[in-house]
Design an enzyme around this catalytic site. Structure first.
Site, mmCIF file in Angstrom:
data_model
loop_
_atom_site.group_PDB
_atom_site.id
_atom_site.type_symbol
_atom_site.label_atom_id
_atom_site.label_comp_id
_atom_site.label_asym_id
_atom_site.label_seq_id
_atom_site.Cartn_x
_atom_site.Cartn_y
_atom_site.Cartn_z
ATOM 1 N N ASP A 25 -4.509 3.530 -1.638
ATOM 2 C CA ASP A 25 -5.478 4.001 -1.508
ATOM 3 C C ASP A 25 -6.501 5.610 -1.345
ATOM 4 O O ASP A 25 -5.193 6.297 -1.388
ATOM 5 C CB ASP A 25 -4.956 3.665 0.305
ATOM 6 C CG ASP A 25 -4.848 2.441 0.637
ATOM 7 O OD1 ASP A 25 -5.564 1.854 0.746
ATOM 8 O OD2 ASP A 25 -4.103 1.626 1.710
ATOM 9 N N HIS B 35 -1.405 -1.559 -4.687
ATOM 10 C CA HIS B 35 -2.744 -0.762 -3.289
ATOM 11 C C HIS B 35 -2.601 0.944 -3.165
ATOM 12 O O HIS B 35 -1.734 1.335 -2.470
ATOM 13 C CB HIS B 35 -2.752 -1.288 -1.708
ATOM 14 C CG HIS B 35 -3.988 -2.082 -1.625
ATOM 15 N ND1 HIS B 35 -5.428 -1.686 -2.269
ATOM 16 C CD2 HIS B 35 -4.195 -0.508 -0.481
ATOM 17 C CE1 HIS B 35 -5.721 -1.738 -1.369
ATOM 18 N NE2 HIS B 35 -5.907 -1.112 -0.139
ATOM 19 N N MET C 19 -11.964 4.776 -0.872
ATOM 20 C CA MET C 19 -12.660 4.891 0.834
ATOM 21 C C MET C 19 -12.320 7.105 0.576
ATOM 22 O O MET C 19 -12.371 7.933 1.043
ATOM 23 C CB MET C 19 -11.465 4.755 1.874
ATOM 24 C CG MET C 19 -11.144 3.616 2.047
ATOM 25 S SD MET C 19 -9.687 3.746 2.862
ATOM 26 C CE MET C 19 -7.869 3.050 1.599
ATOM 27 N N HIS D 221 -8.067 1.068 -4.270
ATOM 28 C CA HIS D 221 -9.272 1.159 -3.518
ATOM 29 C C HIS D 221 -9.529 2.678 -2.785
ATOM 30 O O HIS D 221 -9.271 3.275 -2.196
ATOM 31 C CB HIS D 221 -8.243 0.284 -1.714
ATOM 32 C CG HIS D 221 -8.955 0.545 -0.716
ATOM 33 N ND1 HIS D 221 -8.655 0.198 0.314
ATOM 34 C CD2 HIS D 221 -10.863 0.226 0.084
ATOM 35 C CE1 HIS D 221 -9.477 -0.022 1.125
ATOM 36 N NE2 HIS D 221 -10.503 0.039 1.467
ATOM 37 N N MET E 169 -11.626 -5.344 5.434
ATOM 38 C CA MET E 169 -10.353 -4.456 5.702
ATOM 39 C C MET E 169 -10.847 -5.345 6.957
ATOM 40 O O MET E 169 -11.489 -6.191 8.489
ATOM 41 C CB MET E 169 -11.500 -3.343 6.738
ATOM 42 C CG MET E 169 -11.558 -2.625 5.414
ATOM 43 S SD MET E 169 -10.552 -2.087 4.591
ATOM 44 C CE MET E 169 -9.218 -1.516 5.384
ATOM 45 N N MET F 156 -8.715 8.521 0.124
ATOM 46 C CA MET F 156 -8.790 8.667 1.249
ATOM 47 C C MET F 156 -9.370 10.779 0.892
ATOM 48 O O MET F 156 -8.699 10.970 0.821
ATOM 49 C CB MET F 156 -8.702 8.616 2.274
ATOM 50 C CG MET F 156 -7.861 7.196 2.679
ATOM 51 S SD MET F 156 -7.140 6.944 3.951
ATOM 52 C CE MET F 156 -6.056 5.616 4.005
ATOM 53 N N SER G 25 0.681 -1.305 -0.569
ATOM 54 C CA SER G 25 0.086 -0.166 -0.625
ATOM 55 C C SER G 25 1.136 1.456 -0.198
ATOM 56 O O SER G 25 1.870 1.558 0.880
ATOM 57 C CB SER G 25 -0.654 -0.030 1.191
ATOM 58 O OG SER G 25 -1.008 1.385 1.433
ATOM 59 N N ASP H 255 -6.959 -6.873 4.398
ATOM 60 C CA ASP H 255 -6.075 -4.961 4.124
ATOM 61 C C ASP H 255 -6.256 -4.461 5.759
ATOM 62 O O ASP H 255 -7.422 -4.323 5.949
ATOM 63 C CB ASP H 255 -7.226 -4.353 3.020
ATOM 64 C CG ASP H 255 -6.555 -3.230 2.717
ATOM 65 O OD1 ASP H 255 -4.848 -2.565 3.927
ATOM 66 O OD2 ASP H 255 -7.069 -1.569 2.828
HETATM 67 C C1 DX5 Z 1 -6.360 1.561 5.356
HETATM 68 C C2 DX5 Z 1 -5.306 0.962 4.206
HETATM 69 C C3 DX5 Z 1 -4.862 0.376 3.734
HETATM 70 C C4 DX5 Z 1 -3.587 1.061 4.353
HETATM 71 C C5 DX5 Z 1 -2.589 -0.778 5.701
HETATM 72 O O1 DX5 Z 1 -7.822 2.717 5.537
HETATM 73 O O2 DX5 Z 1 -7.029 0.953 3.539
HETATM 74 O O3 DX5 Z 1 -4.633 -0.058 2.755
HETATM 75 O O4 DX5 Z 1 -2.227 1.243 3.903
HETATM 76 O O5 DX5 Z 1 -1.743 0.319 6.088
HETATM 77 P P1 DX5 Z 1 -1.033 -0.968 7.208
HETATM 78 O O6 DX5 Z 1 -0.911 -2.273 6.134
HETATM 79 O O7 DX5 Z 1 0.171 -0.351 7.772
HETATM 80 O O8 DX5 Z 1 -2.207 -1.487 8.052
HETATM 81 ZN ZN ZN Z 2 -6.286 -0.307 1.405
#
Ligand code: DX5
Ligand code: ZN
Length: 221
Positions: A37, A35, A71, A69, A140, A39, A10, A178
């Site tokens: 992310d 990956h 969010m 991903h 998750m 947000m 990620s 994840d």
């Molecule tokens: C959290 C993300 C994850 C995050 C995971 O909301 O969706 O992808 O980056 O990070 P680690 O592996 O550090 O938990």
């Molecule tokens: Zn993620």
């Protein structure tokens, strides 16, 4: 890319000032997917990057697919932008969209593989009328919003329940986990039935990405 188990670093835990080099480094170190992310400080209490950054990575000519991903809320407005920016998988949280079936089709129509994401407290009922249209189920194992959180063990029986549903469907749906994945718990997630493993802090927080990914593969057997 290995046949069954994919490791997906990620970028959330990468050095964003050197993002291109960081992504090249994890691919060189053996990553199967990147990956990405996204947000929005609305659906989750954090803000990251959008399609412009995805496209910049894509233009670099990455040799592995980009696993987006989302969010964010709403979802549909941004889907075409990520498809145009080079996403392969696009996953979203069902609570974040008004019409889940429509969003799945929208992702497919734009040439990407749709995934549905389940927070720790989100029931699997959302799969009842969607699993036959999905390429990916993302579970998750932390609450979304931040890297570096502790793995929630309740994710394991949930992964197993999804694995049973996927087996019953007869379709090649990927199961991704994840949050809080490390060298010492990746095997338990695989045993439960996951086959894509997101790891942010475990990889980018380590001093040797290749050694960490290799240790994960060894643990996966
Ligand atoms: C959290 C993300 C994850 C995050 C995971 O909301 O969706 O992808 O980056 O990070 P680690 O592996 O550090 O938990
Ligand atoms: Zn993620």
């Amino acid at each position: 890319m290995s046949n069954t188990h994919w490791i997906a670093p990620s970028i959330l835990s990468a050095d964003f000032a050197r993002l291109g080099a960081e992504v090249d480094a994890v691919i060189e170190a053996g990553a199967d997917l990147i990956h990405f992310d996204v947000m929005d400080n609305h659906y989750v209490p954090n803000l990251t990057v959008g399609p412009v950054v995805c496209e910049a990575l894509h233009r670099r000519g990455l040799s592995v697919p980009i696993d987006v991903h989302l969010m964010v809320r709403p979802v549909d407005r941004i889907v075409p932008d990520f498809a145009a920016a080079g996403a392969s998988y696009i996953s979203f949280h069902p609570e974040a969209t008004e019409h889940v079936d429509r969003t799945i089709h929208l992702i497919r129509e734009h040439g990407c593989k749709p995934g549905l994401v389940f927070n720790p407290a989100t029931p699997l009922d959302w799969l009842d009328y969607t699993l036959d249209k999905l390429d990916l189920v993302l579970l998750m194992s932390v609450n979304p919003g931040f890297g570096g959180q502790q793995f929630i063990a309740g994710a394991l029986p949930k992964i197993a329940a999804v694995r049973r549903r996927v087996a019953a469907s007869g379709r090649p749906v990927r199961i991704e986990v994840d949050g809080g994945i490390k060298v010492d718990n990746i095997a338990a997630a695989a045993q439960a039935g996951a086959d894509i493993f997101v790891a942010g802090s475990a990889i980018f927080g380590s001093s040797n990405y290749a050694a960490t990914i290799a240790a994960m593969r060894t643990a996966l057997g």
